[in-house]
Design a protein around this motif. Structure first.
Motif, PDB file in Angstrom:
ATOM      1  N   LEU A   1      -3.651   7.565   6.593  1.00 20.43           N
ATOM      2  CA  LEU A   1      -4.150   6.765   5.479  1.00 20.43           C
ATOM      3  C   LEU A   1      -3.249   6.937   4.261  1.00 20.43           C
ATOM      4  CD1 LEU A   1      -7.942   7.650   5.779  1.00 20.43           C
ATOM      5  CD2 LEU A   1      -6.874   5.524   6.500  1.00 20.43           C
ATOM      6  N   GLU A   2      -3.289   5.951   3.368  1.00 23.12           N
ATOM      7  CA  GLU A   2      -2.503   5.980   2.139  1.00 23.12           C
ATOM      8  C   GLU A   2      -3.432   6.102   0.937  1.00 23.12           C
ATOM      9  OE1 GLU A   2       0.656   6.019   2.048  1.00 23.12           O
ATOM     10  OE2 GLU A   2       1.275   5.384   4.045  1.00 23.12           O
ATOM     11  N   ASP A   3      -2.996   6.925  -0.048  1.00 22.00           N
ATOM     12  CA  ASP A   3      -3.743   7.011  -1.305  1.00 22.00           C
ATOM     13  C   ASP A   3      -3.730   5.656  -2.015  1.00 22.00           C
ATOM     14  OD1 ASP A   3      -4.135   9.640  -0.777  1.00 22.00           O
ATOM     15  OD2 ASP A   3      -2.484  10.335  -2.024  1.00 22.00           O
ATOM     16  N   GLN A   4      -4.822   5.350  -2.711  1.00 23.37           N
ATOM     17  CA  GLN A   4      -4.917   4.067  -3.423  1.00 23.37           C
ATOM     18  C   GLN A   4      -5.508   4.283  -4.806  1.00 23.37           C
ATOM     19  OE1 GLN A   4      -6.176   0.531  -1.489  1.00 23.37           O
ATOM     20  NE2 GLN A   4      -5.986   1.372   0.570  1.00 23.37           N
ATOM     21  N   LEU A   5      -5.032   3.473  -5.742  1.00 21.29           N
ATOM     22  CA  LEU A   5      -5.558   3.470  -7.105  1.00 21.29           C
ATOM     23  C   LEU A   5      -5.882   2.025  -7.466  1.00 21.29           C
ATOM     24  CD1 LEU A   5      -4.344   5.480 -10.118  1.00 21.29           C
ATOM     25  CD2 LEU A   5      -4.695   3.045 -10.392  1.00 21.29           C
ATOM     26  N   VAL A   6      -7.138   1.745  -7.761  1.00 22.40           N
ATOM     27  CA  VAL A   6      -7.582   0.379  -8.026  1.00 22.40           C
ATOM     28  C   VAL A   6      -8.408   0.371  -9.301  1.00 22.40           C
ATOM     29  CG1 VAL A   6      -7.562  -0.261  -5.595  1.00 22.40           C
ATOM     30  CG2 VAL A   6      -9.653   0.667  -6.615  1.00 22.40           C
ATOM     31  N   MET A   7      -8.652  -0.874  -9.752  1.00 26.16           N
ATOM     32  CA  MET A   7      -9.525  -1.065 -10.895  1.00 26.16           C
ATOM     33  C   MET A   7     -10.931  -1.394 -10.403  1.00 26.16           C
ATOM     34  SD  MET A   7      -7.377  -0.611 -13.308  1.00 26.16           S
ATOM     35  CE  MET A   7      -8.410  -1.111 -14.668  1.00 26.16           C
ATOM     36  N   VAL A   8     -11.892  -1.241 -11.282  1.00 27.10           N
ATOM     37  CA  VAL A   8     -13.276  -1.583 -10.959  1.00 27.10           C
ATOM     38  C   VAL A   8     -13.344  -3.060 -10.588  1.00 27.10           C
ATOM     39  CG1 VAL A   8     -15.607  -1.768 -11.859  1.00 27.10           C
ATOM     40  CG2 VAL A   8     -14.220   0.233 -12.408  1.00 27.10           C
ATOM     41  N   GLY A   9     -14.004  -3.344  -9.436  1.00 26.75           N
ATOM     42  CA  GLY A   9     -14.169  -4.720  -8.984  1.00 26.75           C
ATOM     43  C   GLY A   9     -13.107  -5.186  -8.020  1.00 26.75           C
ATOM     44  N   GLN A  10     -12.030  -4.426  -7.865  1.00 25.62           N
ATOM     45  CA  GLN A  10     -10.985  -4.834  -6.932  1.00 25.62           C
ATOM     46  C   GLN A  10     -11.374  -4.485  -5.503  1.00 25.62           C
ATOM     47  OE1 GLN A  10      -7.297  -3.083  -8.231  1.00 25.62           O
ATOM     48  NE2 GLN A  10      -6.796  -4.812  -9.546  1.00 25.62           N
ATOM     49  N   ARG A  11     -10.686  -5.121  -4.563  1.00 24.86           N
ATOM     50  CA  ARG A  11     -10.934  -4.909  -3.131  1.00 24.86           C
ATOM     51  C   ARG A  11     -10.072  -3.734  -2.649  1.00 24.86           C
ATOM     52  NH1 ARG A  11      -8.807  -6.801   1.879  1.00 24.86           N
ATOM     53  NH2 ARG A  11     -10.406  -7.272   3.431  1.00 24.86           N
ATOM     54  N   VAL A  12     -10.682  -2.869  -1.864  1.00 24.14           N
ATOM     55  CA  VAL A  12      -9.991  -1.694  -1.328  1.00 24.14           C
ATOM     56  C   VAL A  12      -9.997  -1.798   0.197  1.00 24.14           C
ATOM     57  CG1 VAL A  12      -9.946   0.820  -1.203  1.00 24.14           C
ATOM     58  CG2 VAL A  12     -10.762  -0.314  -3.275  1.00 24.14           C
ATOM     59  N   GLU A  13      -8.857  -1.540   0.794  1.00 21.86           N
ATOM     60  CA  GLU A  13      -8.767  -1.547   2.253  1.00 21.86           C
ATOM     61  C   GLU A  13      -7.912  -0.361   2.698  1.00 21.86           C
ATOM     62  OE1 GLU A  13      -7.484  -4.378   6.055  1.00 21.86           O
ATOM     63  OE2 GLU A  13      -7.446  -5.164   4.025  1.00 21.86           O
ATOM     64  N   PHE A  14      -8.557   0.559   3.406  1.00 23.55           N
ATOM     65  CA  PHE A  14      -7.850   1.672   4.028  1.00 23.55           C
ATOM     66  C   PHE A  14      -7.499   1.274   5.464  1.00 23.55           C
ATOM     67  CE2 PHE A  14     -10.180   4.041   0.738  1.00 23.55           C
ATOM     68  CZ  PHE A  14      -9.139   4.800   0.224  1.00 23.55           C
ATOM     69  N   GLU A  15      -6.291   1.589   5.862  1.00 28.40           N
ATOM     70  CA  GLU A  15      -5.842   1.251   7.220  1.00 28.40           C
ATOM     71  C   GLU A  15      -5.236   2.494   7.857  1.00 28.40           C
ATOM     72  OE1 GLU A  15      -2.416  -1.427   9.425  1.00 28.40           O
ATOM     73  OE2 GLU A  15      -3.218  -2.100   7.511  1.00 28.40           O
TER      74      GLU A  15
END
Length: 1272
Positions: A458-472
């Motif tokens: 898996l890859e670390d992710q940094l998103v904003m509130v309301g954005q779509r997150v997808e772990f692969e």
């Protein structure tokens, strides 16, 4: 509630729990029974407790309470509560008042979902002294309560699974806790039944595996939950836990009891007659009203009545085991002794038990109870038959297996029958049977899937509130079963409204449509072969302005373009003019492409001069700029007018025109003059190595303005290309397509005609994003943090640097994760929330008012590593006048940096200066510190070191005085040396005797009171033991040895008896005392030398004189005389005798000198006289004919049996007619069995059939009626 139809094993629904109370306070214990009105007794130390000033007993319905008032040390101990045949023990511990914790009020037992380490778990659970499940509901927990991790866990386990008991149909949970403070990744836990049956592949309706992680206590909890328990679930289980470099396992047992009531535990009560009720014998409560006894249910469930020492208070013998081993003549005596009065029922059950033990007649070797095979491999199931010609059938889940291709292979070699299953898959996980005739043997095959490995993490992710997150994540096998976890808690399918799981071949996706702040954390994908971990950072939504709108100055009929760039391409906004919303039309256009928003105004008029603003929707920010309208002044002049440049701010003080790099620069200069002037554009290039010679450029002056600075002027005259000049009658236009930094400078516009000239200086400034900073430098690397430092960029883009943006990524990853949304003003930043042991890289961006620079080069890779924790259990092992011996254990947390070694330091009491005890580090966990000053009081401390540096020290609690401690000498003689020590001749003797004593004692050895002498016996002494060594023992070394330990006037002694043994000599003086018939009597004397040990016996052999081959007649014979029998008549024999002791037989034997002959006696055979017997007998039917009814068209057979001597003649009749000539009837006679076969009878064949037997002694006959029915 208990299950319907099943009686609870325990009489208690709530059990009292052990407690700790302060001295002087009161202790309250509560218990609840299943039914009201049950008599409850409280005990202490086996004696009943009655109500008094000290104890208060209360009962209200099913609730019973014991209160101990004014608790003191004398009240501490073990208590118990008894209801019926159930007994529960609990403890009361009294502690000092100042150290006492608050006494917990009585509360119900914690729910199964309570977090590990909850306060309710601090008390040890009460144990039940009777059989069955500890829980009345048929479910129980096999793990005692525990609060947090212990100070010194053994192995990886903080708490191991405990043995458990459960009632059939109930539930039970086994729990294991593992310390996670020193683990980088969650440990791998496997549950097994027996030796190798992996339970992970058996999870389903009756078995579930759960795991969780408590962040507060840093403890992993793993649970094995069994529901609807069956009798086959009983047995041994094993839990294995493993990490990267550690392994630990634990065994535990599960006992499954039949669901029987407390009154049914005595199996013998079923065999006692109800008439004995008045005789004082105990009768089962569940049968006292029964008129007759029914043994069927008792006999079918005999396994539930096996004797268990925990079922009843008095221990009783197993009656059935005694009866099975006794002879039938003893049955009545045993039944009388054990009170069994129903002998008929007892014999019936005993007969059934013995029938079960009958050995299989079809199989010599059956299948194992279970087999296990890995997926894709093959398995062979083999049985051995008693009959090599028997026919074998193989069944799978009750269906016969047919030969199909290479999947199933049947082999037959002798009595062995083998079923080979190739390429095993999960479909082959089933029950298999081998059937031979009427017998069968069964087994179960478990197919184990190979571990599923992580091929792309898996890859670390940094998103904003309301954005779509997808772990692969990608795994090694398609369709593999995986688990998604968040912060150690499994994400279940019930949460699909929040999380969406997707499988695409080997790829697995976790999708969060709209991220919230609560979704931040560590996400993991776990497979059977490992797990992948990544971090999700969710930050509040903020809008960044990469390019602000700038003020514009344009002329009439020109085009004005306002442009801005923001961080979110999905943001919409509104353009305002003087605070009012601007409505687009044919002249005013609004565009939004990606992150860029544009306002375009064509054919600018004076009315367009205003303040323009862009307001993003949903954000509290406002981007403003002003539009200046450039007026063109037209003066009517007569002809021969000198040239003039018509600008608002002409010539002497240069105007500055700002343009963003990449944008179009258009300078529209109105001019006038008659005749039409010539326009010259020049760009001044300042000489950097020259010093200005005149006044500052902002000084005023009328003439010689060009002499104020020293310039190199470049003539601009191209009419095409990126930089071009276009001149018309009334204006000159200077255009730059895509402004660059090189276009920055002072532009000189000169107009000339014959009448005169005019000149204006225009300053153009090109602003851009900054250059990329240099690669950042990493310092102060810790366990999960580091300090990042960087330098400002070489070029700031013409605008001040507003701040910096920092990003990081894992070295093997391609995804950069932003660490800050607010710009960093400083040139350093402390980055946190990194995973220890993972290699990271950092890079930085510079930001000004125009936008964000290109990223800097990546920093050097680095790994967050923390120093180890302090070593544990530091202790002083020994002290002398100049040395101190220390020992310790490794630190609890080592970390990813490993362990390089330990440093040891000491200092005097009251000083703060520490001295290193050795140069460098030691890898051992003990050390002898030498050359210390005698009598000094020293403190010692030890640090653990790794590549991150030294960890926290651990120091001795009290100063150590460097002085030898006088200790009495003491010999610690091992147990095996306290008895006679026996060795064989030639063997080495090595006697090691440990001792204690300080200072080093003096050791002295003596033999029989004399000092040891000679080179054959050597003594070796050390500070802690002494050794007596003999390389090759001989008989002279036997004797009594004494070792003396002396320190000044104190001593200790020990005595050892050494016995060296050898083979004995042969017996003496062997003689033949007598010979008669087939027998010879021998006699001899014991050997002269017994080998220094007891003679164990003699071996007697004989040899025929003809062959001289020796045969053993007697072995281990203890006497010195014997009789040799079964000799052959007419032969001569020699005899010899060997003597034996513990070493072996003598090398030689005592042999008779002359042979002994066995004479041939005369024998006359007289045959016996026998009287002739008359065996003649008249015919008689031992089995007569019987009436029969048969169906027409099917052969019918009539049978009877007859005896007689001589053999009688047989005649068959039908209705008085002889059947001997009729071909439709066949008659057989074999061993007295007579058979008449009627072929396909018809109704006409019905009638009376007679069989007549006749011989010389008489005649006999029998008859029957045959009815032939026609089928309907």
């Amino acid at each position: 509630m208990p299950e319907p139809g099943k009686k609870p094993v325990s009489a208690f629904s709530k059990k009292p729990r052990s407690a700790e109370v302060a001295a002087g306070s009161s202790a309250v214990f509560e218990a609840e029974t299943e039914r009201s009105g049950v008599k409850v007794r409280w005990q202490r130390g086996g004696s009943d407790i009655s109500a008094s000033d000290k104890y208060s007993l209360a009962a209200e319905g099913t609730r019973h309470t014991l209160t101990v008032r004014d608790v003191g040390p004398a009240d501490q101990g073990s208590y118990a509560v008894i209801a019926g045949s159930s007994k529960v023990k609990f403890d009361l511990k009294v502690i000092e008042a100042e150290k006492a914790a608050p006494v917990p009020s009585p509360a119900p037992a914690p729910a199964p979902a309570e977090a590990p380490g909850a306060p309710g778990e601090a008390l040890a659970s009460a144990t039940e002294e009777r059989g069955g499940s500890p829980s009345p509901e048929g479910s129980s927990s096999a793990v005692p309560d525990a609060s947090g991790a212990p100070d010194d866990p053994i192995g990886l386990f903080v708490m191991r699974p405990q043995d458990g008991e459960v009632t059939t149909g109930g539930s039970i949970t086994f729990s294991a806790r593992v310390a996670g403070a020193s683990l980088l990744k969650p440990p791998t836990v496997k549950w097994f039944k027996g030796k190798w049956v992996d339970l992970s592949s058996k999870a389903g309706q009756h078995l579930q595996l759960h795991s969780s992680y408590d962040r507060a206590s840093k403890v992993y909890l793993f649970e094995l939950h069994i529901t609807d328990a069956q009798a086959t679930f009983a047995g041994g289980y094993r839990c294995e836990v493993s990490t990267k470099d550690k392994f630990d396992s634990c065994n535990f047992n599960l006992t499954v009891h039949e669901a029987v009531g407390p009154g049914e535990l005595d199996l013998r009560s079923a065999f006692r007659r109800t008439s004995l009720a008045g005789s004082g014998r105990r009768i089962s409560d569940s049968h006292e009203d029964a008129g007759t006894l029914d043994f069927s249910s008792l006999l079918k469930k005999r396994d539930s009545f096996r004797r268990d020492s925990r079922l009843e208070a008095p221990a009783e013998e197993d009656v059935w085991e005694i009866l099975r081993q006794a002879s039938p003549s003893e049955y009545e005596r045993i039944a009388f002794q054990h009170g069994v009065t129903d002998l008929r029922g007892m014999l019936k059950r005993l007969k059934g038990m013995k029938r079960d033990e009958k050995k299989s007649t079809a199989f010599q070797k059956k299948l194992e109870p279970a087999y296990q095979v890995s997926k894709g491999h093959k398995i062979r199931l083999t049985v051995e038959l008693a009959d090599p010609d028997a026919e074998v059938k193989w069944l799978k889940n009750g269906q016969e297996i047919q030969m199909s291709g290479s999947k199933y292979i049947f082999e037959s070699v002798g009595t062995k029958r083998t079923l080979t299953i190739s390429q095993c898959s999960l479909a082959d996980d089933a029950a298999y049977q081998c059937v031979v005739g009427g017998e069968k043997c069964s087994t179960e095959l478990f197919v184990k899937e190979p571990p599923v490995l992580i091929t792309r993490p898996l890859e670390d992710q940094l998103v904003m509130v309301g954005q779509r997150v997808e772990f692969e994540c990608e795994v090694s096998e398609e369709g593999a079963q995986v688990k998604w976890l968040k912060d150690g808690v499994e994400l279940t399918r019930e949460e699909t409204f929040k999380y969406r799981f997707k499988k695409d071949g080997q790829r697995h996706h976790l999708i969060i449509n709209e991220a919230t702040l609560e979704d931040a954390g560590h996400y993991a994908l776990r497979t059977s072969g490992g797990q992948a971990l990544a971090e999700l950072i969710v930050q509040e939504k903020k809008l960044e302005v990469y390019q602000n709108i700038a003020d514009l100055t344009v002329g009439a009929k020109d085009q004005a373009v306002f442009k801005c760039e923001v961080s979110d391409e999905n943001v919409r906004g509104v353009w305002l003019k003087n605070g009012k919303e601007l409505v687009p039309d044919s002249r005013i256009k609004v565009s939004h492409i990606g992150r860029v928003h544009k306002l375009t105004i064509d054919d600018v008029t004076p009315a367009d001069e205003a303040d323009y603003s862009f307001v993003p929707e949903g954000f509290a920010c406002n981007l403003s700029a002003k539009l200046h309208f450039m007026e063109v002044k037209i003066d009517f002049v007569p002809r021969q007018e000198p040239p003039k440049i018509h600008l608002d701010c002409p010539g002497r003080k240069p105007d500055t025109i700002v343009v963003v790099a990449g944008n179009k620069l258009r300078l529209d200069v109105p001019i006038s003059g008659d005749p039409a002037p010539t326009v010259i554009w020049q760009k001044s290039i300042p000489q950097k190595n020259k010093v200005p010679a005149g006044p500052a450029p902002d000084a005023t002056g009328d003439a010689g303005a060009s002499d104020e600075w020293v310039f190199d002027k470049k003539l601009l005259c191209e009419t095409e290309g990126r930089v071009r000049v276009e001149t018309t009658k009334d204006r000159s236009i200077f255009t730059v397509e895509g402004a660059e930094k090189e276009d920055e400078g002072v532009y000189i516009v000169t107009v000339k005609n014959p009448v005169g000239e005019d000149q204006v200086n225009l300053t153009v400034k090109v602003i851009d994003v900054p250059d990329a900073p240099a690669a950042p430098k990493i310092s102060n690397v810790g366990e999960d943090s580091c300090t990042v430092q960087w330098e400002p960029p070489a070029y700031d883009g013409g605008q001040p640097i507003l701040g910096y943006i920092l990003e990081r990524k894992k070295k093997k990853s391609y995804r950069w994760m932003r660490l800050n949304f607010d710009l960093l003003r400083e040139l350093s930043h402390e980055a946190r929330r990194m995973i220890e042991g993972v290699v990271y890289e950092m890079r930085v961006y510079a930001v000004n008012a125009i936008g964000m620079s290109r990223p800097s080069p990546a920093s050097q890779p680095f790994m967050p590593i923390g120093p180890p924790s302090e070593p544990t259990h530091l202790a002083v092992e020994d002290v002398s006048d100049t040395t101190v011996s220390l020992k310790w254990r490794p630190p609890e947390r080592v970390g990813a940096g490993g362990l390089d070694g330990y440093s040891v330091e000491y200092c005097r009491e009251g000083c703060s200066e520490w001295t290193a005890a050795l140069q460098g580090l030691t890898e051992r966990t003990s050390m002898l510190v030498k050359d210390l000053p005698t009598g000094a009081r020293l403190l010692f401390r030890v640090r653990a070191h790794n590549m991150a540096g030294p960890g926290a020290p651990v120091a001795t609690k009290e100063p150590v005085t460097v002085q030898e401690i006088l200790q009495r000498p003491r010999l610690q003689l091992p147990r095996h040396l306290r008895q006679t020590i026996q060795r064989k001749v030639g063997e080495p003797v090595n006697l090691l005797i440990p001792f204690q004593g300080k200072p080093r004692p003096q050791v002295t050895w003596t033999k029989e009171g004399q000092p040891l002498a000679g080179e054959e016996v050597s003594i070796r002494n050390s500070p802690t033991d002494t050794i007596l060594f003999i390389r090759a023992a001989c008989r002279t070394h036997s004797g009594t040895y004494q070792v003396t330990l002396r320190i000044e006037n104190m001593e200790d002694k020990a005595t050892l008896v050494l016995q060296i043994v050898d083979k004995p000599s042969p017996p003496q003086d062997i003689r033949v005392m007598e010979a008669w018939g087939f027998n010879v009597a021998l006699e001899w004397k014991p050997p002269q030398d017994d080998g220094n040990t007891e003679i164990w016996g003699y071996t007697v052999q004989k040899a025929d004189k003809k062959t001289m081959e020796w045969f053993t007649v007697l072995e281990h014979y203890r006497r010195t005389h014997c009789v040799v029998s079964e000799l052959i008549i007419g032969n001569g024999y020699y005899f010899r005798v060997f003597s034996h002791n513990m070493v072996g037989p003598s090398d030689k034997a005592a042999t008779t000198k002359e042979p002994v002959f066995i004479p041939k006696p005369g024998i006359t055979y007289e045959p016996p006289n026998y009287k002739a017997l008359d065996f003649s007998e008249a015919p008689s039917f031992t089995r007569p004919l019987v009436n029969r009814s048969v169906i027409a068209g099917y052969n019918a057979i009539l049978c009877c049996a007859v005896r007689g001597s001589p053999k009688p003649k047989i005649t068959w009749f039908k209705n008085g007619l002889d059947l001997g000539e009729d071909a439709r009837f066949r008659m057989f006679s074999k061993q007295g069995v007579l058979t008449l076969e009627i072929r396909k009878p018809c109704p006409f064949d019905g009638g009376i059939y007679v069989c007549r037997a006749t011989n010389l002694q008489g005649e006999a006959q029998c008859e029957c009626r045959l009815e032939v029915r026609v089928p309907q």
